[in-house]
Design a protein around this motif. Structure first.
Motif, mmCIF file in Angstrom:
data_model
loop_
_atom_site.group_PDB
_atom_site.id
_atom_site.type_symbol
_atom_site.label_atom_id
_atom_site.label_comp_id
_atom_site.label_asym_id
_atom_site.label_seq_id
_atom_site.Cartn_x
_atom_site.Cartn_y
_atom_site.Cartn_z
ATOM 1 N N GLY A 118 -7.049 2.233 1.916
ATOM 2 C CA GLY A 118 -6.409 1.914 0.915
ATOM 3 C C GLY A 118 -6.275 0.524 1.056
ATOM 4 N N VAL A 125 -1.832 -0.406 -4.155
ATOM 5 C CA VAL A 125 -2.711 0.522 -4.332
ATOM 6 C C VAL A 125 -2.025 1.309 -3.147
ATOM 7 C CG1 VAL A 125 -4.491 -0.067 -2.360
ATOM 8 C CG2 VAL A 125 -4.201 -2.205 -3.679
ATOM 9 N N SER A 150 -6.899 -1.488 -11.788
ATOM 10 C CA SER A 150 -6.948 -3.009 -12.477
ATOM 11 C C SER A 150 -7.330 -2.831 -13.454
ATOM 12 C CB SER A 150 -8.132 -3.937 -11.571
ATOM 13 O OG SER A 150 -9.636 -3.526 -11.566
ATOM 14 N N SER A 163 -12.158 -3.513 -4.835
ATOM 15 C CA SER A 163 -12.041 -4.438 -6.260
ATOM 16 C C SER A 163 -12.253 -5.885 -6.250
ATOM 17 C CB SER A 163 -9.924 -3.830 -6.680
ATOM 18 O OG SER A 163 -9.962 -4.279 -8.297
ATOM 19 N N LEU A 191 -4.088 -6.507 -10.985
ATOM 20 C CA LEU A 191 -3.564 -5.256 -10.590
ATOM 21 C C LEU A 191 -2.093 -5.318 -10.985
ATOM 22 C CD1 LEU A 191 -5.532 -5.901 -8.078
ATOM 23 C CD2 LEU A 191 -4.066 -4.787 -7.204
ATOM 24 N N SER A 249 -10.239 -0.001 -0.435
ATOM 25 C CA SER A 249 -10.554 0.413 -1.740
ATOM 26 C C SER A 249 -9.810 -1.543 -2.910
ATOM 27 C CB SER A 249 -9.626 1.356 -2.506
ATOM 28 O OG SER A 249 -8.006 1.016 -2.403
ATOM 29 N N LEU A 250 -9.393 -1.938 -2.671
ATOM 30 C CA LEU A 250 -8.375 -2.909 -2.729
ATOM 31 C C LEU A 250 -9.650 -4.733 -2.151
ATOM 32 C CD1 LEU A 250 -6.456 -4.970 -3.859
ATOM 33 C CD2 LEU A 250 -5.492 -5.487 -1.863
ATOM 34 N N THR A 261 -7.300 1.597 -5.726
ATOM 35 C CA THR A 261 -7.110 0.868 -6.322
ATOM 36 C C THR A 261 -6.993 0.461 -7.797
ATOM 37 O OG1 THR A 261 -7.309 -0.821 -4.202
ATOM 38 C CG2 THR A 261 -6.809 -2.036 -6.023
ATOM 39 N N ILE A 271 0.895 -1.167 -0.162
ATOM 40 C CA ILE A 271 -0.088 -0.230 0.110
ATOM 41 C C ILE A 271 0.627 1.484 -0.012
ATOM 42 C CG2 ILE A 271 -1.331 1.166 1.221
ATOM 43 C CD1 ILE A 271 -2.650 -1.251 2.549
ATOM 44 N N TYR A 312 2.122 -6.012 -5.772
ATOM 45 C CA TYR A 312 0.841 -5.572 -6.405
ATOM 46 C C TYR A 312 1.115 -4.111 -5.364
ATOM 47 C CZ TYR A 312 -0.320 -9.760 -8.142
ATOM 48 O OH TYR A 312 -0.389 -10.903 -9.514
#
Length: 323
Positions: free
Chosen positions: A272, A137, A122, A279, A128, A275-276, A120, A52, A135
């Motif tokens: 963060g 975010v 994608s 997603s 992502l 939001s992940l 996030t 993050i 990955y």
């Protein structure tokens, strides 16, 4: 792979491109290398391979440079905000519950201040972006809110404190909200009809973003609010609304993720991580209940409707906002 020399210059008027140098290579050239990683069970984000990216005043420009490149390939943007709760209710006569909900949203957003924003990114398959095999975010931390001077709902603030948000650090290192709004306008993620916004029960989230982008109070009427929303965020999917078409699904984001067997990464009630979760849960929802897989464009009829507001709040046809 996308290297530093391909990054576009900042489009802010009069701005100069700014990279931090590490040896003979630029910050971006040294740090950034995007790879498409398949979202199989073996390569999904975990606590070990996900970062993050905390965004503060001192790295805001650099992180927005990265996002300008990311959004060229990763056009699904899951979003969550953290704010000081709900502190007021409007008084008066309202034609329906949707109007009452909007006026409640409006008076609170106008009075209160944004604390965090999580994004996030994608692609259409739920993949992502990665930087140095991690990955990524993004979590934006703002400095405007003050526990000493500003209104807030005590239970909401205690919840944020218990999740790890340090309000003293936010005031010391946080992003100036006006500066953020200026950079967001040139980021490529707003005013762009190719971007698909993924959210959950997001009236307040978009209310705060519109306040940041326009530097004005929210519109007096719900219709004008949706007009602005359509301008800045042409395509929105609100999972709380989508759940109405998914049989027995119910509850908030955490409950929905649990029902769909999606695991959270990071602390709850930080933007963060939220939001992940939004997603990953969205793509799981689509594949499980809509059978869309790579055909998400078929979901246009669900676009632009926020749970409890507009079409969902009054039963009227806000066709000017429908996708």
């Amino acid at each position: 792979e996308i290297r530093g020399e391909h990054f576009p210059p900042c489009t802010r008027p009069g701005a100069e491109r700014r990279f931090l140098c590490i040896g003979e290579r630029t910050f971006v050239d040294q740090l950034i290398s995007f790879r498409v990683l398949a979202m199989t069970k073996a390569s999904r984000p975990t606590g070990d391979n996900l970062r993050i990216r905390e965004v503060w005043a001192d790295n805001l420009d650099d992180e927005l440079e990265i996002i300008r490149v990311v959004v060229e390939q990763y056009k699904y943007v899951a979003m969550d905000t953290e704010f000081p709760g709900v502190v007021a209710r409007p008084i008066g006569q309202f034609k329906n519950s949707g109007e009452h909900q909007y006026q409640t949203l409006r008076c609170n957003v106008d009075m209160l201040k944004l604390i965090q924003l999580g994004l996030t990114f994608s692609d259409e398959n739920g993949k992502l972006p990665s930087i140095d095999d991690e990955y990524c975010v993004w979590q934006f931390n703002f400095r405007e809110f003050s526990l000493k001077d500003d209104l807030y709902a005590p239970d909401s603030i205690e919840l944020l404190k218990s999740s790890g948000i340090d309000f003293k650090v936010l005031e010391e290192r946080g992003i100036d909200i006006t500066r953020f709004g200026e950079l967001l306008m040139s980021s490529g993620i707003v005013l762009n009809d190719e971007i698909r916004w993924i959210t959950f029960h997001s009236g307040y989230d978009f209310g705060y973003l519109l306040k940041v982008l326009t530097c004005t109070p929210l519109p007096a009427t719900e219709d004008d609010f949706f007009g602005l929303l359509k301008l800045f965020f042409p395509c929105i999917y609100d999972m709380k609304y989508l759940m109405k078409f998914c049989g027995s699904l119910h509850g908030g984001l955490n409950k929905l993720a649990e029902q769909l067997e999606v695991e959270r990464i990071g602390p709850q009630h930080q933007a963060g991580s939220d939001s992940l979760l939004t997603s990953i849960t969205f793509f799981q929802l689509c594949n499980s209940f809509f059978g869309l897989q790579n055909e998400l464009d078929r979901m246009e009829k669900y676009s632009g409707i926020l749970y409890g507001l507009g079409v969902d709040g009054d039963g009227e046809d806000h066709s000017s906002y429908k996708a």
